[in-house]
Design a protein around this motif. Structure first.
Motif, short mmCIF file in Angstrom:
data_model
loop_
_atom_site.label_atom_id
_atom_site.label_comp_id
_atom_site.label_asym_id
_atom_site.label_seq_id
_atom_site.Cartn_x
_atom_site.Cartn_y
_atom_site.Cartn_z
N LEU A 197 5.65 42.88 39.51
CA LEU A 197 5.96 43.71 38.34
C LEU A 197 7.36 43.46 37.81
O LEU A 197 7.56 43.36 36.60
CB LEU A 197 5.80 45.19 38.69
N TRP A 198 8.34 43.38 38.72
CA TRP A 198 9.73 43.41 38.28
C TRP A 198 10.48 42.08 38.42
O TRP A 198 11.40 41.82 37.67
CB TRP A 198 10.50 44.49 39.04
N LYS A 199 10.08 41.25 39.37
CA LYS A 199 10.78 39.98 39.54
C LYS A 199 10.06 38.87 38.79
O LYS A 199 10.69 38.01 38.17
CB LYS A 199 10.88 39.64 41.04
N LYS A 200 8.73 38.90 38.86
CA LYS A 200 7.94 37.87 38.19
C LYS A 200 7.43 38.31 36.83
O LYS A 200 6.79 37.53 36.12
CB LYS A 200 6.78 37.46 39.09
N SER A 201 7.71 39.57 36.48
CA SER A 201 7.38 40.11 35.14
C SER A 201 5.90 39.94 34.79
O SER A 201 5.55 39.56 33.67
CB SER A 201 8.24 39.44 34.06
N ALA A 202 5.03 40.25 35.74
CA ALA A 202 3.59 40.16 35.48
C ALA A 202 3.17 41.26 34.52
O ALA A 202 3.56 42.42 34.68
CB ALA A 202 2.81 40.28 36.79
N PHE A 203 2.38 40.89 33.52
CA PHE A 203 1.90 41.87 32.54
C PHE A 203 0.44 42.27 32.80
O PHE A 203 -0.13 43.04 32.04
CB PHE A 203 2.03 41.30 31.12
N GLN A 241 11.80 34.67 27.14
CA GLN A 241 10.76 33.63 27.00
C GLN A 241 10.95 32.87 25.69
O GLN A 241 10.83 31.64 25.64
CB GLN A 241 9.37 34.26 27.06
N GLN A 242 11.27 33.59 24.61
CA GLN A 242 11.51 32.94 23.31
C GLN A 242 12.71 32.01 23.36
O GLN A 242 12.69 30.90 22.82
CB GLN A 242 11.77 33.99 22.24
N ALA A 243 13.78 32.47 24.02
CA ALA A 243 15.00 31.65 24.11
C ALA A 243 14.70 30.32 24.81
O ALA A 243 15.14 29.26 24.38
CB ALA A 243 16.09 32.43 24.86
N LYS A 244 13.93 30.41 25.89
CA LYS A 244 13.57 29.19 26.63
C LYS A 244 12.62 28.31 25.82
O LYS A 244 12.77 27.08 25.79
CB LYS A 244 12.93 29.56 27.97
N GLU A 245 11.66 28.95 25.16
CA GLU A 245 10.65 28.19 24.41
C GLU A 245 11.26 27.47 23.21
O GLU A 245 10.98 26.30 22.95
CB GLU A 245 9.54 29.13 23.95
N HIS A 246 12.10 28.16 22.45
CA HIS A 246 12.61 27.60 21.19
C HIS A 246 13.93 26.85 21.34
O HIS A 246 14.20 25.93 20.57
CB HIS A 246 12.76 28.71 20.15
N TYR A 247 14.75 27.24 22.32
CA TYR A 247 16.08 26.63 22.43
C TYR A 247 16.35 26.01 23.80
O TYR A 247 17.42 25.43 24.01
CB TYR A 247 17.16 27.67 22.07
N GLY A 248 15.41 26.17 24.74
CA GLY A 248 15.57 25.57 26.06
C GLY A 248 16.68 26.18 26.89
O GLY A 248 17.16 25.58 27.85
N ILE A 249 17.11 27.39 26.53
CA ILE A 249 18.22 28.06 27.22
C ILE A 249 17.80 29.50 27.53
O ILE A 249 17.28 30.19 26.65
CB ILE A 249 19.49 28.09 26.33
N PRO A 250 18.02 29.98 28.75
CA PRO A 250 17.66 31.37 29.06
C PRO A 250 18.64 32.36 28.45
O PRO A 250 19.74 31.98 28.03
CB PRO A 250 17.72 31.43 30.60
N LEU A 251 18.26 33.61 28.41
CA LEU A 251 19.16 34.67 27.94
C LEU A 251 20.42 34.72 28.78
O LEU A 251 20.36 34.57 30.00
CB LEU A 251 18.48 36.04 28.07
N SER A 252 21.54 34.95 28.11
CA SER A 252 22.79 35.14 28.85
C SER A 252 23.32 36.56 28.69
O SER A 252 24.05 37.04 29.55
CB SER A 252 23.85 34.15 28.36
N ALA A 303 18.83 44.21 39.15
CA ALA A 303 18.50 44.26 40.58
C ALA A 303 18.10 42.88 41.10
O ALA A 303 17.51 42.08 40.38
CB ALA A 303 17.37 45.25 40.83
N GLU A 304 18.42 42.64 42.36
CA GLU A 304 18.01 41.38 43.00
C GLU A 304 16.49 41.26 43.02
O GLU A 304 15.95 40.16 42.93
CB GLU A 304 18.56 41.30 44.42
N ASP A 305 15.79 42.40 43.16
CA ASP A 305 14.33 42.36 43.13
C ASP A 305 13.79 42.62 41.72
O ASP A 305 12.63 42.96 41.52
CB ASP A 305 13.71 43.34 44.14
N GLY A 306 14.69 42.42 40.73
CA GLY A 306 14.31 42.48 39.32
C GLY A 306 14.68 41.16 38.66
O GLY A 306 14.43 40.09 39.21
N LEU A 307 15.33 41.23 37.49
CA LEU A 307 15.69 40.00 36.78
C LEU A 307 17.01 39.39 37.25
O LEU A 307 17.37 38.29 36.86
CB LEU A 307 15.75 40.27 35.27
N ASN A 308 17.77 40.16 38.05
CA ASN A 308 19.00 39.67 38.69
C ASN A 308 20.03 39.17 37.68
O ASN A 308 20.73 38.18 37.91
CB ASN A 308 18.67 38.56 39.69
#
Length: 351
Positions: free
Chosen positions: A39-45, A148-159, A185-190
């Motif tokens: 739910l929180w680390k892998k962001s499963a929907f 996901q959009q940042a990675k898809e369109h610009y190849g860079i993750p959110l900062s 959280a470490e068990d979230g998006l960190n």
């Protein structure tokens, strides 16, 4: 009969609550840990994504629980590469969130409420009715989808993440803080607290509460005038949260957290762009360590403000700098798709 009503929103449960529910179902507690990670680390929907769970367990989860995942409804692309999203919530309400790419960072601007109860005269969201607060998972989902959009369109993750979208974050205090907990959280998006900024129109008692809770993220105050009569005119919240009350709250907040504050100052033509306004702002800046972001005004249909002249903006900024105030002039992004500061207002919600 619709069984959806009886299902529990699984992301409203803490890990301990989830373990208890699993034990009640005759499942081992470590299964709850696996689901929580999904739910929180892998962001499963969806439960179907949880590939290390047995099919019967996934079916049981589908029967008893729901993941109220946020979905992208529409995306608009600006000529400056900004992306504005309309997100649809599980109850069909719409909100907006923005990806702002620059050479230095990828920033997600997220919403905290459906609409807004404040009525700032220069902000499109302020002309909407507040329908409800967002849950923590709905704020978290915006970050996941924009990443996901940042990675898809610009190849860079959110900062970076800014809570500067629709709504007043401090009027949805517990959900905003819970969302930041899951994001950091470490068990979230960190993600780092230092990469997160929460922006408020200025609610003194809640700024003090941030101090009491010793928050680690950055605080920005939408100031826009360091003069009570002017601020009352454009931000009715100032009538109950005067500049003196805000100064006291900010001093308390800084004493507790040692975090400097950012003041956001939209500069309007012939309203708050004179040297006297700059002097008032410089005086206000003496209360706590701070910096000032001078922001271009972005026109909206409901208001007749215009942006200050470039030369006046420069004079204003230079005065602050000479007074020792760290000052930046922020250029608007996404103005051509109504994605810039103050322009977020879901058209479909305004029927």
């Amino acid at each position: 009969m619709d069984t959806q009503i009886t299902k529990t929103d699984i992301r409203s449960l803490s890990l301990e609550d989830l373990k208890k529910r699993f034990l009640d179902l005759g499942e081992k507690a470590f299964r709850a840990n696996q689901v929580y990670e999904w739910l929180w680390k892998k962001s499963a929907f969806s439960f179907d994504e949880m590939s290390n769970l047995s099919k019967p367990l996934r079916e049981k989860l589908n029967e008893l629980f729901v993941i109220n995942a946020v979905k992208v409804n529409t995306s608009q692309f600006s000529s400056d590469k900004t992306i504005k999203n309309t997100f649809v919530l599980h109850d069909k309400h719409l909100i907006e969130g923005v990806l702002i790419p620059t050479t230095e960072r990828m920033t997600a601007c997220v919403s905290s409420q459906v609409g807004c109860s404040l009525t700032c005269k220069f902000c499109a969201t302020g002309y909407m009715e507040r329908k409800r607060n967002l849950n923590a998972d709905e704020i978290y989902d915006q970050v996941v989808l924009i990443d996901q959009q940042a990675k898809e369109h610009y190849g860079i993750p959110l900062s970076n993440i800014v809570y500067m979208g629709m709504g007043e974050p401090l009027l949805n205090y517990s959900n905003v803080l819970k969302s930041i907990d899951r994001i950091t959280a470490e068990d979230g998006l960190n993600m780092s607290y230092k990469r997160i900024t929460v922006s408020t129109a200025g609610i003194a008692k809640m700024i003090k509460k941030l101090g009491d809770d010793d928050v680690k993220f950055n605080l920005a105050l939408s100031l826009h005038a360091a003069n009570d009569s002017k601020r009352n005119e454009i931000m009715p919240i100032n009538e109950q949260n005067s500049l003196a009350a805000l100064a006291e709250a900010l001093k308390y907040y800084f004493a507790k957290t040692k975090n400097p504050v950012t003041y956001e100052y939209i500069i309007f033509n012939n309203f708050n762009d004179e040297l006297e306004d700059a002097k008032e702002l410089a005086r206000f800046c003496k209360h706590v360590p701070c910096k000032v972001n001078i922001i271009e005004y972005n026109p909206i249909a409901f208001a007749d403000f215009t942006n200050a002249a470039v030369d006046k903006t420069e004079i204003f900024a230079n005065y602050l700098k000479k007074q020792g105030v760290i000052t930046n002039i922020r250029r608007s992004r996404g103005k051509d798709i109504d994605a810039a500061c103050g322009q977020l207002a879901v058209k479909e919600e305004n029927k």
